[in-house]
Write a protein that holds these residues in place. Sequence first.
Motif, mmCIF file in Angstrom:
data_model
loop_
_atom_site.group_PDB
_atom_site.id
_atom_site.type_symbol
_atom_site.label_atom_id
_atom_site.label_comp_id
_atom_site.label_asym_id
_atom_site.label_seq_id
_atom_site.Cartn_x
_atom_site.Cartn_y
_atom_site.Cartn_z
ATOM 1 N N HIS A 68 26.171 -20.161 -12.209
ATOM 2 C CA HIS A 68 26.207 -18.767 -12.686
ATOM 3 C C HIS A 68 24.997 -18.541 -13.584
ATOM 4 O O HIS A 68 24.993 -18.977 -14.741
ATOM 5 C CB HIS A 68 27.517 -18.528 -13.459
ATOM 6 N N ASP A 124 25.129 -19.293 -17.489
ATOM 7 C CA ASP A 124 25.079 -17.823 -17.571
ATOM 8 C C ASP A 124 23.701 -17.377 -18.069
ATOM 9 O O ASP A 124 23.587 -16.310 -18.682
ATOM 10 C CB ASP A 124 26.187 -17.290 -18.491
ATOM 11 N N LYS A 184 21.636 -14.453 -9.806
ATOM 12 C CA LYS A 184 22.174 -13.134 -9.464
ATOM 13 C C LYS A 184 21.103 -12.056 -9.553
ATOM 14 O O LYS A 184 20.192 -12.157 -10.377
ATOM 15 C CB LYS A 184 23.284 -12.757 -10.455
ATOM 16 N N HIS A 196 33.889 -16.342 -16.628
ATOM 17 C CA HIS A 196 34.186 -15.963 -18.026
ATOM 18 C C HIS A 196 35.674 -16.239 -18.290
ATOM 19 O O HIS A 196 35.995 -17.160 -18.995
ATOM 20 C CB HIS A 196 33.837 -14.496 -18.360
ATOM 21 N N HIS A 224 21.619 -15.541 -14.484
ATOM 22 C CA HIS A 224 20.886 -14.285 -14.271
ATOM 23 C C HIS A 224 19.436 -14.593 -14.665
ATOM 24 O O HIS A 224 18.842 -13.864 -15.445
ATOM 25 C CB HIS A 224 21.405 -13.176 -15.177
ATOM 26 N N HIS A 236 32.577 -11.390 -12.476
ATOM 27 C CA HIS A 236 32.601 -11.407 -13.939
ATOM 28 C C HIS A 236 33.965 -10.819 -14.316
ATOM 29 O O HIS A 236 34.132 -9.593 -14.283
ATOM 30 C CB HIS A 236 31.483 -10.549 -14.506
HETATM 31 FE FE FE Z 1 26.965 -13.507 -16.126
#
Ligand code: FE
Length: 414
Positions: free
Chosen positions: A82, A326, A151, A274, A84, A251
């Motif tokens: 996960h 994340d 992502k 999460h 970004h 998410h």
């Molecule tokens: Fe995220």
Amino acid sequence: MTDRDALPSPQPRWDGLVLGASLATLDAAHGYGEVPDGALAWKDGLLVHAGPRHELPGDPAALADEVIETDGWITPGLVDCHTHLVFAGDRAREFEMRLQGASYEDIARAGGGILSSVRAVRAIDEDGLLRESLPRARALAADGATTVEIKSGYGLDFENERKMLRVARRVGELAGVQVRTTYLAAHALPPEFADRAEDYIDAVVDWMPRLHAEGLIDAVDAFCEGIGFSPAQTRRVFEAARGLGLPVKLHADQLSDLGGAGLVAEFAGLSADHVEYSSEASVRAMAASGAVAVLLPGAFHVLRETRLPPLDAFREHGVPMAVATDCNPGTSPLMSMRQAMQLACTHFRLTPEESLRGASLNAAHALGLHDRGVLRTGARADFTLWDIRHPSELGYWLGGRLARATYAGGQRIA
Ligand code: FE
Ligand code: NIG
């Protein structure tokens, strides 16, 4: 019998063989799968031996083109399921504002937060975005990662979502890690769709097959939250993904319980991520559907959250837990899987063994990948050699350099 048949078959020559390190294979339901004085060999990108040195079928020098004698420990390559990490600029000023009292939601509602990263991504060209993003993937690889999910979600229009996903693919080629792309156009409402969330979801659904046709989407995600999209809107995105045969993840339940994790289960999704506010009912549904709970302790840490995910319920119902960085400019400027593991141990009380399994095998499953995250004959030759005396150190040290070498598909990448 011809002369040819009488010849002994030539010894298969492996591409590489590492001797002397202990292996943490994770090749059992529990425990590290420890193999002292191990031997790990690979050919054509796959492991061909993962076991004790004394079980090697002959003289090492005759078995492999390259033989490395070493010490320390080898684990499966880490899987960051996960991130970004494709973005431009940073949000350090927002971090400062939060420390002066503003909340993440306040900043988002005032047009900052995700939308400030959207402005930065829209303003930069593809090469510039690649230049900014690549060092983050290299940092992950240098600390043991061999597979990284990336992502979209800071473009929020067709061309900019496409730009992000193209950059994600290029990052994988240049950093040597395997990249899995996730389409997250349903991340925030772009300004041109203000007060028209349903119309925006129409657009998200419309872009999906076009980007998928370009080979840019491996999975589909959304931000199901009060400041994101409703469960009904998320459901529309998931239905479109299902229509294309794409797996979903979410998410879910980060700041409130909207039943997101249950929605993932309903769509037989890969993971709910999460999950701080997920209910017992959602956990049961995840267990029944086989979804992975992806824990993101970096965001929990940076947002100074206090609500813990339902960890005991995940354990009790047998929901596998993964750990990821994340990596993003707003809530988790984190570029090390080892630090994510440390934060998972400290904040969520995962054991170091749970954190390692969560950062490798379970994380691979959260991406729908069943060929990695374990040291076993036939698995991908993705592994990391660490300067440690015991694998519990991976969830223990903060900072420093422990990874001595990282191999992905049998190639050294860091
Ligand atoms: Fe995220
Ligand atoms: O995983 N929650 C939404 N997405 C990210 C944050 C993205 C951002 O703030 O830029 C997350 O925490």
